[in-house]
Design a protein around this motif. Structure first.
Motif, short mmCIF file in Angstrom:
data_model
loop_
_atom_site.label_atom_id
_atom_site.label_comp_id
_atom_site.label_asym_id
_atom_site.label_seq_id
_atom_site.Cartn_x
_atom_site.Cartn_y
_atom_site.Cartn_z
N PRO A 45 -8.57 17.31 15.09
CA PRO A 45 -8.90 16.30 16.10
C PRO A 45 -8.89 14.90 15.49
CG PRO A 45 -10.87 17.43 15.37
CD PRO A 45 -9.72 18.12 14.73
N ARG A 46 -8.64 13.94 16.35
CA ARG A 46 -8.66 12.55 15.89
C ARG A 46 -10.11 12.13 15.66
NH1 ARG A 46 -4.27 9.04 19.28
NH2 ARG A 46 -2.45 9.99 18.32
N THR A 47 -10.30 11.41 14.59
CA THR A 47 -11.64 10.90 14.29
C THR A 47 -11.57 9.40 14.14
OG1 THR A 47 -11.32 11.14 11.90
CG2 THR A 47 -12.25 13.03 13.07
N ARG A 48 -12.72 8.77 14.19
CA ARG A 48 -12.75 7.32 14.01
C ARG A 48 -12.31 6.94 12.60
NH1 ARG A 48 -18.42 5.65 16.98
NH2 ARG A 48 -17.76 6.26 19.05
N ALA A 49 -12.69 7.75 11.63
CA ALA A 49 -12.31 7.45 10.25
C ALA A 49 -10.80 7.52 10.08
CB ALA A 49 -13.01 8.41 9.29
N GLY A 50 -10.18 8.53 10.68
CA GLY A 50 -8.73 8.65 10.60
C GLY A 50 -8.02 7.50 11.29
N THR A 51 -8.52 7.13 12.45
CA THR A 51 -7.93 6.01 13.18
C THR A 51 -8.09 4.71 12.39
OG1 THR A 51 -8.41 7.12 15.26
CG2 THR A 51 -7.97 4.77 15.37
N THR A 52 -9.26 4.53 11.80
CA THR A 52 -9.51 3.33 11.00
C THR A 52 -8.56 3.30 9.80
OG1 THR A 52 -11.81 3.36 11.68
CG2 THR A 52 -11.27 2.05 9.74
N TRP A 53 -8.33 4.44 9.17
CA TRP A 53 -7.43 4.50 8.02
C TRP A 53 -6.01 4.12 8.42
CZ3 TRP A 53 -7.19 4.24 3.09
CH2 TRP A 53 -6.07 4.67 2.41
N VAL A 54 -5.53 4.63 9.54
CA VAL A 54 -4.18 4.30 10.00
C VAL A 54 -4.08 2.81 10.31
CG1 VAL A 54 -2.52 4.68 11.87
CG2 VAL A 54 -3.67 6.62 10.83
N LEU A 55 -5.09 2.27 10.98
CA LEU A 55 -5.06 0.84 11.31
C LEU A 55 -5.14 -0.03 10.06
CD1 LEU A 55 -7.27 0.74 14.52
CD2 LEU A 55 -4.78 0.56 14.34
N ALA A 56 -5.89 0.41 9.04
CA ALA A 56 -5.96 -0.34 7.79
C ALA A 56 -4.61 -0.34 7.08
CB ALA A 56 -7.05 0.24 6.89
N CYS A 57 -3.91 0.79 7.11
CA CYS A 57 -2.58 0.85 6.49
C CYS A 57 -1.59 -0.06 7.21
CB CYS A 57 -2.06 2.29 6.50
SG CYS A 57 -2.95 3.39 5.39
N ILE A 58 -1.65 -0.08 8.54
CA ILE A 58 -0.76 -0.97 9.30
C ILE A 58 -1.10 -2.42 9.01
CG2 ILE A 58 -0.19 -1.73 11.65
CD1 ILE A 58 -0.49 1.21 12.51
N ALA A 59 -2.40 -2.75 8.92
CA ALA A 59 -2.81 -4.13 8.62
C ALA A 59 -2.33 -4.54 7.23
CB ALA A 59 -4.32 -4.26 8.73
N ALA A 60 -2.38 -3.63 6.27
CA ALA A 60 -1.91 -3.95 4.92
C ALA A 60 -0.41 -4.23 4.93
CB ALA A 60 -2.24 -2.80 3.98
N LEU A 61 0.35 -3.44 5.66
CA LEU A 61 1.80 -3.68 5.75
C LEU A 61 2.10 -5.03 6.41
CD1 LEU A 61 3.10 -0.13 6.74
CD2 LEU A 61 3.34 -1.29 4.53
N VAL A 62 1.35 -5.37 7.46
CA VAL A 62 1.54 -6.66 8.12
C VAL A 62 1.18 -7.80 7.17
CG1 VAL A 62 0.66 -8.14 9.98
CG2 VAL A 62 1.28 -5.77 10.46
N LEU A 63 0.12 -7.63 6.38
CA LEU A 63 -0.28 -8.65 5.42
C LEU A 63 0.79 -8.86 4.35
CD1 LEU A 63 -2.49 -10.58 4.48
CD2 LEU A 63 -3.44 -8.71 3.13
N VAL A 64 1.39 -7.78 3.87
CA VAL A 64 2.47 -7.90 2.88
C VAL A 64 3.66 -8.65 3.49
CG1 VAL A 64 4.18 -6.57 1.56
CG2 VAL A 64 1.77 -5.91 1.51
N ALA A 65 4.01 -8.30 4.74
CA ALA A 65 5.12 -8.99 5.40
C ALA A 65 4.80 -10.46 5.61
CB ALA A 65 5.41 -8.32 6.75
N LEU A 66 3.55 -10.79 5.91
CA LEU A 66 3.13 -12.18 6.10
C LEU A 66 3.22 -12.96 4.78
CD1 LEU A 66 2.01 -14.24 8.10
CD2 LEU A 66 -0.27 -13.47 7.47
N ILE A 67 2.82 -12.34 3.70
CA ILE A 67 2.90 -13.01 2.39
C ILE A 67 4.36 -13.27 2.03
CG2 ILE A 67 2.51 -12.66 -0.09
CD1 ILE A 67 -0.12 -11.24 0.71
N VAL A 68 5.23 -12.32 2.28
CA VAL A 68 6.66 -12.52 2.00
C VAL A 68 7.21 -13.63 2.89
CG1 VAL A 68 8.95 -11.43 2.19
CG2 VAL A 68 7.04 -10.18 1.17
N PHE A 69 6.80 -13.66 4.15
CA PHE A 69 7.24 -14.71 5.06
C PHE A 69 6.81 -16.09 4.57
CE2 PHE A 69 6.18 -17.40 8.75
CZ PHE A 69 7.43 -17.53 9.30
#
Length: 147
Positions: free
Chosen positions: A22-46
């Motif tokens: 089942p989906r948990t808040r911790a799992g959802t938070t982990w996925v969102l943190a990974c997406i945020a990290a990827l966006v941050l890396v793309a922003l730094i490159v930009f």
């Protein structure tokens, strides 16, 4: 040639049941943190690739800013405008839903029974001496109670 069409009911293939956790808040938070990290890396490159200054003019304001800062400021301004318009619409829809719920409650409320005339005797009927009950004023008119 023999007939190869099945004559009985088709038997579905049974496979092992698929158990997904089942989906948990911790799992959802982990996925969102990974997406945020990827966006941050793309922003730094930009920011690194668009560090060159460019001339910006807005009405009577003029200046030179790094291209990345100007683009990010425009994106943030667009996000804020979208947030304001979207929030206004959400508030408007909440008002409509609240009004409809209130109207539905009023419509579904049981109606009050019809008003019957008041059948309680008035004070003149309660204290007439011809009732002859204890606790009523005496017929002699002296204001004392008969017992």
């Amino acid at each position: 040639m023999p007939n190869t069409t099945p004559t009985g009911p088709a038997v579905p293939e049974t496979s092992a049941p698929v158990h997904t956790p089942p989906r948990t808040r911790a799992g959802t938070t982990w996925v969102l943190a990974c997406i945020a990290a990827l966006v941050l890396v793309a922003l730094i490159v930009f920011l690194a690739q668009n560090a060159g200054a460019t001339k910006i003019s807005f009405f009577s304001l003029h200046g030179r800013f790094p291209l990345a800062v100007a683009l990010l400021a425009a994106a943030v301004a667009g996000c804020l405008l979208t947030l304001a318009v979207g929030s206004t619409r959400i508030i408007q829809l909440r008002w409509v839903v609240r009004r409809r719920r209130r109207d539905d409650l009023v419509a579904s409320a049981p109606t009050a029974p019809p008003q019957t005339p008041d059948v309680t005797p008035d004070s003149a009927q309660l204290y007439r001496p011809e009732h002859g009950r204890a606790g009523t004023p005496s017929s002699s008119g002296n204001g004392k109670l008969e017992s």
